[in-house]
Design a protein around this motif. Structure first.
Motif, short mmCIF file in Angstrom:
data_model
loop_
_atom_site.label_atom_id
_atom_site.label_comp_id
_atom_site.label_asym_id
_atom_site.label_seq_id
_atom_site.Cartn_x
_atom_site.Cartn_y
_atom_site.Cartn_z
N ILE A 204 -5.87 -3.54 -3.57
CA ILE A 204 -4.44 -3.19 -3.55
C ILE A 204 -3.91 -3.52 -2.15
CG2 ILE A 204 -2.69 -1.40 -3.85
CD1 ILE A 204 -4.74 0.25 -5.39
N LEU A 205 -2.81 -4.24 -2.12
CA LEU A 205 -2.13 -4.51 -0.86
C LEU A 205 -0.78 -3.80 -0.89
CD1 LEU A 205 -1.62 -6.04 1.84
CD2 LEU A 205 -0.70 -7.92 0.45
N PHE A 206 -0.57 -2.89 0.06
CA PHE A 206 0.74 -2.28 0.27
C PHE A 206 1.49 -3.20 1.23
CE2 PHE A 206 0.64 2.08 -1.47
CZ PHE A 206 -0.68 2.11 -1.88
N LEU A 207 2.68 -3.62 0.83
CA LEU A 207 3.43 -4.56 1.65
C LEU A 207 4.87 -4.07 1.79
CD1 LEU A 207 3.38 -7.32 3.11
CD2 LEU A 207 4.06 -8.37 0.94
N GLY A 208 5.34 -3.97 3.04
CA GLY A 208 6.68 -3.43 3.24
C GLY A 208 7.49 -4.16 4.29
N GLY A 209 8.80 -4.08 4.11
CA GLY A 209 9.73 -4.67 5.06
C GLY A 209 11.12 -4.11 4.83
N ALA A 210 12.07 -4.64 5.58
CA ALA A 210 13.44 -4.13 5.51
C ALA A 210 14.42 -5.30 5.48
CB ALA A 210 13.73 -3.27 6.74
N PRO A 211 15.66 -5.03 5.04
CA PRO A 211 16.66 -6.10 5.08
C PRO A 211 17.40 -6.11 6.42
CG PRO A 211 17.56 -4.22 3.94
CD PRO A 211 16.18 -3.83 4.37
N TYR A 212 17.73 -7.29 6.89
CA TYR A 212 18.55 -7.48 8.08
C TYR A 212 19.66 -8.45 7.70
CZ TYR A 212 14.17 -5.61 9.81
OH TYR A 212 13.03 -4.85 9.96
N ALA A 213 20.89 -7.95 7.72
CA ALA A 213 22.03 -8.75 7.24
C ALA A 213 21.72 -9.31 5.85
CB ALA A 213 22.36 -9.86 8.23
N ASN A 214 21.27 -8.39 5.00
CA ASN A 214 21.08 -8.69 3.58
C ASN A 214 19.83 -9.46 3.19
OD1 ASN A 214 22.52 -7.58 1.51
ND2 ASN A 214 24.39 -8.67 2.07
N ILE A 215 19.06 -9.92 4.16
CA ILE A 215 17.82 -10.61 3.78
C ILE A 215 16.63 -10.07 4.56
CG2 ILE A 215 18.81 -12.81 2.98
CD1 ILE A 215 18.11 -13.93 5.79
N ASP B 172 -2.33 -15.74 -0.68
CA ASP B 172 -3.23 -16.35 -1.66
C ASP B 172 -3.39 -15.40 -2.85
OD1 ASP B 172 -5.32 -17.38 -3.09
OD2 ASP B 172 -6.77 -17.39 -1.43
N PRO B 173 -2.99 -15.83 -4.04
CA PRO B 173 -3.10 -14.95 -5.22
C PRO B 173 -4.53 -14.49 -5.49
CG PRO B 173 -1.79 -16.91 -5.72
CD PRO B 173 -2.40 -17.13 -4.37
N ASN B 174 -5.51 -15.25 -4.99
CA ASN B 174 -6.91 -14.86 -5.19
C ASN B 174 -7.37 -13.83 -4.16
OD1 ASN B 174 -7.33 -16.71 -7.35
ND2 ASN B 174 -7.35 -18.35 -5.81
N ALA B 175 -6.53 -13.57 -3.16
CA ALA B 175 -6.93 -12.66 -2.09
C ALA B 175 -6.45 -11.24 -2.34
CB ALA B 175 -6.40 -13.16 -0.75
N VAL B 176 -5.72 -11.04 -3.45
CA VAL B 176 -5.17 -9.72 -3.72
C VAL B 176 -5.07 -9.49 -5.22
CG1 VAL B 176 -2.87 -10.69 -3.28
CG2 VAL B 176 -3.16 -8.24 -3.34
N SER B 177 -5.52 -8.30 -5.66
CA SER B 177 -5.46 -8.00 -7.10
C SER B 177 -4.12 -7.43 -7.51
CB SER B 177 -6.56 -7.01 -7.48
OG SER B 177 -7.81 -7.53 -7.13
N GLU B 178 -3.56 -6.62 -6.63
CA GLU B 178 -2.32 -5.93 -6.99
C GLU B 178 -1.55 -5.56 -5.72
OE1 GLU B 178 -3.03 -2.17 -8.89
OE2 GLU B 178 -1.14 -2.33 -9.97
N ILE B 179 -0.22 -5.58 -5.83
CA ILE B 179 0.60 -5.24 -4.67
C ILE B 179 1.50 -4.06 -4.98
CG2 ILE B 179 2.51 -6.07 -3.20
CD1 ILE B 179 1.17 -8.72 -3.01
N VAL B 180 1.62 -3.17 -4.01
CA VAL B 180 2.56 -2.05 -4.06
C VAL B 180 3.54 -2.22 -2.90
CG1 VAL B 180 2.84 0.45 -4.05
CG2 VAL B 180 0.76 -0.55 -5.01
N LEU B 181 4.83 -2.19 -3.20
CA LEU B 181 5.83 -2.47 -2.17
C LEU B 181 6.44 -1.20 -1.60
CD1 LEU B 181 7.62 -5.42 -4.02
CD2 LEU B 181 6.03 -5.60 -2.09
N PHE B 182 6.94 -1.31 -0.38
CA PHE B 182 7.74 -0.23 0.20
C PHE B 182 8.80 -0.85 1.09
CE2 PHE B 182 5.72 -0.28 4.44
CZ PHE B 182 4.49 -0.89 4.15
N THR B 183 9.90 -0.11 1.26
CA THR B 183 10.98 -0.63 2.08
C THR B 183 11.76 0.50 2.73
OG1 THR B 183 12.88 -2.17 2.10
CG2 THR B 183 12.67 -0.74 0.18
N THR B 184 12.42 0.18 3.83
CA THR B 184 13.37 1.09 4.46
C THR B 184 14.65 0.30 4.64
OG1 THR B 184 12.89 0.50 6.77
CG2 THR B 184 11.47 2.16 5.76
#
Ligand SMILES: Cc1cc2nc3c(=O)[nH]c(=O)nc-3n(C[C@H](O)[C@H](O)[C@H](O)COP(=O)(O)O)c2cc1C
Length: 132
Positions: free
Chosen positions: A46-57, A70-82
């Protein structure tokens, strides 16, 4: 099971970093900035991956990170954002990652930029759900 937490955090407040650290704390791992480690060094269940928007992107380096993952380097992703209001980072990351054939959970963690303190415990609990 190997769980990794990666984040991109740009402001001096480190909002996304603080949420990443709380999630990682709940899991019992270390949160790592994509600026410090631009590539996964071990396969993540599981890879938790997070980021934020700056001027909409999202930050270009986070977009590049997602695109280069690499799709082979991770089975599943969980996202987070502020953010101030937008959940756009999550939507944009889902699109990129699912487009690469990577499984991304529908649910994600959100914290408003002015309520990071108030979301630390919830972020920890969110991470704890995935702890061994
Ligand atoms: C230059 C700049 C532009 C921003 N633009 C947006 C935006 O378009 N939408 C939004 O919801 N929040 C916006 N924000 C708020 C950030 O997404 C928010 O502060 C976030 O928590 C920053 O995360 P960080 O501290 O990890 O960099 C902006 C903040 C900055 C500094």
């Amino acid at each position: 099971m190997n769980i990794e937490v990666r984040y991109c955090s740009k402001t001096k407040f480190g909002n996304t970093r603080r949420i990443a650290e709380a999630i990682a704390d709940g899991i019992g791992v270390k949160a790592v900035s994509i600026a410090d480690e631009p590539k996964l060094t071990a396969k993540a269940d599981i890879l938790f991956l997070g980021g934020a928007p700056y001027a909409n992107i999202m930050a270009p380096e986070l977009k590049e990170y997602a695109e280069a993952l690499d799709p082979n380097a991770v089975s599943e992703i969980v996202l987070f954002t502020t953010s101030n209001w937008s959940r756009r980072t999550v939507l944009a990351l889902k699109k990129i990652l699912r487009g690469k054939g990577i499984t991304v959970r529908d649910d994600y963690f959100y914290a408003h930029m002015l309520n990071i303190d108030g979301r630390i415990e919830a972020a920890k609990e969110f991470g704890k759900k995935f702890a061994k």
